[in-house]
Design a protein around this motif. Structure first.
Motif, PDB file in Angstrom:
ATOM      1  N   MET A   1      -3.589  -3.431   8.069  1.00 34.41           N
ATOM      2  CA  MET A   1      -3.124  -3.206   6.708  1.00 34.41           C
ATOM      3  C   MET A   1      -3.963  -3.973   5.696  1.00 34.41           C
ATOM      4  N   ALA A   2      -4.499  -5.128   6.090  1.00 33.92           N
ATOM      5  CA  ALA A   2      -5.272  -5.956   5.160  1.00 33.92           C
ATOM      6  C   ALA A   2      -6.465  -5.203   4.605  1.00 33.92           C
ATOM      7  N   ASP A   3      -7.033  -4.290   5.369  1.00 33.44           N
ATOM      8  CA  ASP A   3      -8.194  -3.544   4.896  1.00 33.44           C
ATOM      9  C   ASP A   3      -7.820  -2.531   3.812  1.00 33.44           C
ATOM     10  N   LYS A   4      -6.535  -2.212   3.644  1.00 37.00           N
ATOM     11  CA  LYS A   4      -6.080  -1.269   2.629  1.00 37.00           C
ATOM     12  C   LYS A   4      -5.711  -1.965   1.322  1.00 37.00           C
ATOM     13  N   LEU A   5      -5.786  -3.285   1.305  1.00 36.75           N
ATOM     14  CA  LEU A   5      -5.448  -4.035   0.099  1.00 36.75           C
ATOM     15  C   LEU A   5      -6.666  -4.112  -0.819  1.00 36.75           C
ATOM     16  N   ASP A   6      -6.455  -3.792  -2.088  1.00 33.99           N
ATOM     17  CA  ASP A   6      -7.566  -3.918  -3.029  1.00 33.99           C
ATOM     18  C   ASP A   6      -7.464  -5.255  -3.759  1.00 33.99           C
ATOM     19  N   LYS A   7      -8.395  -5.478  -4.704  1.00 34.94           N
ATOM     20  CA  LYS A   7      -8.438  -6.762  -5.411  1.00 34.94           C
ATOM     21  C   LYS A   7      -7.159  -7.052  -6.180  1.00 34.94           C
ATOM     22  N   ILE A   8      -6.549  -6.034  -6.728  1.00 35.82           N
ATOM     23  CA  ILE A   8      -5.311  -6.233  -7.491  1.00 35.82           C
ATOM     24  C   ILE A   8      -4.169  -6.635  -6.559  1.00 35.82           C
ATOM     25  N   ASP A   9      -4.059  -5.956  -5.407  1.00 34.50           N
ATOM     26  CA  ASP A   9      -3.030  -6.336  -4.433  1.00 34.50           C
ATOM     27  C   ASP A   9      -3.198  -7.790  -4.006  1.00 34.50           C
ATOM     28  N   LEU A  10      -4.433  -8.177  -3.770  1.00 34.84           N
ATOM     29  CA  LEU A  10      -4.700  -9.554  -3.340  1.00 34.84           C
ATOM     30  C   LEU A  10      -4.350 -10.555  -4.432  1.00 34.84           C
ATOM     31  N   LYS A  11      -4.631 -10.206  -5.693  1.00 30.80           N
ATOM     32  CA  LYS A  11      -4.241 -11.086  -6.809  1.00 30.80           C
ATOM     33  C   LYS A  11      -2.725 -11.234  -6.853  1.00 30.80           C
ATOM     34  N   ILE A  12      -2.026 -10.118  -6.675  1.00 30.53           N
ATOM     35  CA  ILE A  12      -0.559 -10.146  -6.688  1.00 30.53           C
ATOM     36  C   ILE A  12      -0.043 -11.067  -5.589  1.00 30.53           C
ATOM     37  N   LYS A  44       5.505  -1.662  -3.098  1.00 31.04           N
ATOM     38  CA  LYS A  44       4.747  -1.138  -1.963  1.00 31.04           C
ATOM     39  C   LYS A  44       4.406  -2.267  -0.985  1.00 31.04           C
ATOM     40  N   LEU A  45       4.047  -3.446  -1.522  1.00 24.33           N
ATOM     41  CA  LEU A  45       3.763  -4.608  -0.672  1.00 24.33           C
ATOM     42  C   LEU A  45       5.019  -5.068   0.073  1.00 24.33           C
ATOM     43  N   GLU A  46       6.166  -4.957  -0.582  1.00 22.26           N
ATOM     44  CA  GLU A  46       7.434  -5.308   0.065  1.00 22.26           C
ATOM     45  C   GLU A  46       7.802  -4.284   1.147  1.00 22.26           C
ATOM     46  N   GLN A  47       7.668  -3.000   0.833  1.00 24.41           N
ATOM     47  CA  GLN A  47       8.027  -1.944   1.782  1.00 24.41           C
ATOM     48  C   GLN A  47       7.144  -1.965   3.020  1.00 24.41           C
ATOM     49  N   SER A  48       5.885  -2.343   2.849  1.00 28.41           N
ATOM     50  CA  SER A  48       4.986  -2.416   4.005  1.00 28.41           C
ATOM     51  C   SER A  48       5.137  -3.747   4.747  1.00 28.41           C
ATOM     52  N   GLU A  49       6.051  -4.590   4.273  1.00 29.83           N
ATOM     53  CA  GLU A  49       6.376  -5.896   4.858  1.00 29.83           C
ATOM     54  C   GLU A  49       5.224  -6.886   4.826  1.00 29.83           C
ATOM     55  N   ILE A  50       4.272  -6.660   3.932  1.00 31.41           N
ATOM     56  CA  ILE A  50       3.266  -7.687   3.676  1.00 31.41           C
ATOM     57  C   ILE A  50       3.961  -8.835   2.949  1.00 31.41           C
ATOM     58  N   ILE A  51       4.800  -8.492   1.977  1.00 30.49           N
ATOM     59  CA  ILE A  51       5.709  -9.475   1.366  1.00 30.49           C
ATOM     60  C   ILE A  51       7.021  -9.326   2.115  1.00 30.49           C
TER      61      ILE A  51
END
Length: 157
Positions: A1-12, A44-51
């Motif tokens: 999943m980490a490879d699908k995160l863009d710069k904005i997701d990472l900032k969040i 989306k980050l919560e639903q994918s359980e990254i958060i």
């Protein structure tokens, strides 16, 4: 999943680890998006359980929890179902706040937080040492904390 995160997701992710109480409006300003797409990304980050969750970080000393120890635990593997019985028993001990299976000189590393030394001593001798699946315990007493980062080490930029 980490490879699908863009710069904005990472900032969040970085901002929310530093301060999960930030408002969506303030978060949107920091990442350069409007509030609606910012909220959509967070969901989306919560639903994918990254958060996984949000927590209040409580100062243990402020509520009278002044002793933090790490305990190395070696199990008596010859006992039937030692692992399952041990895990079941420690789940009910509220002072054990973390437990890890480890390699090396012991089988587990547990983190214990309690009120004071007499409370820890009682927990050690009346509770932990009574778990028959435990073969050996070794206490590592903390003196102070020099680093306690809540931000995971990741390339956010």
């Amino acid at each position: 999943m980490a490879d699908k995160l863009d710069k904005i997701d990472l900032k969040i992710l970085k901002i929310l680890q530093e301060n999960s109480k930030i408002t969506n409006l303030d978060l949107s300003k920091k990442i350069g998006l409007s509030p609606a797409p910012t909220l959509e990304r967070v969901k989306k980050l919560e639903q994918s359980e990254i958060i996984q969750s949000y927590h209040a970080q409580v100062n243990p000393q402020s509520i009278g929890l002044n002793v933090k120890t790490f305990v190395l635990v070696s199990l008596a593997w010859q006992k039937e179902n030692a692992l399952n019985h041990f895990l079941e028993k420690i789940k009910g001990i509220e002072e054990i706040v973390e437990c890890y299976i480890i390699t090396g000189d012991a089988d587990f590393l547990i983190k214990i937080v309690c009120q004071d030394i007499p409370t820890y001593e009682k927990l050690l001798f009346k509770t932990l040492s009574q778990i028959e699946e435990i073969e050996r315990l070794k206490t590592l007493m903390t003196l102070s904390s020099v680093k306690d980062s809540k931000v995971l080490p990741f390339k956010y930029e």
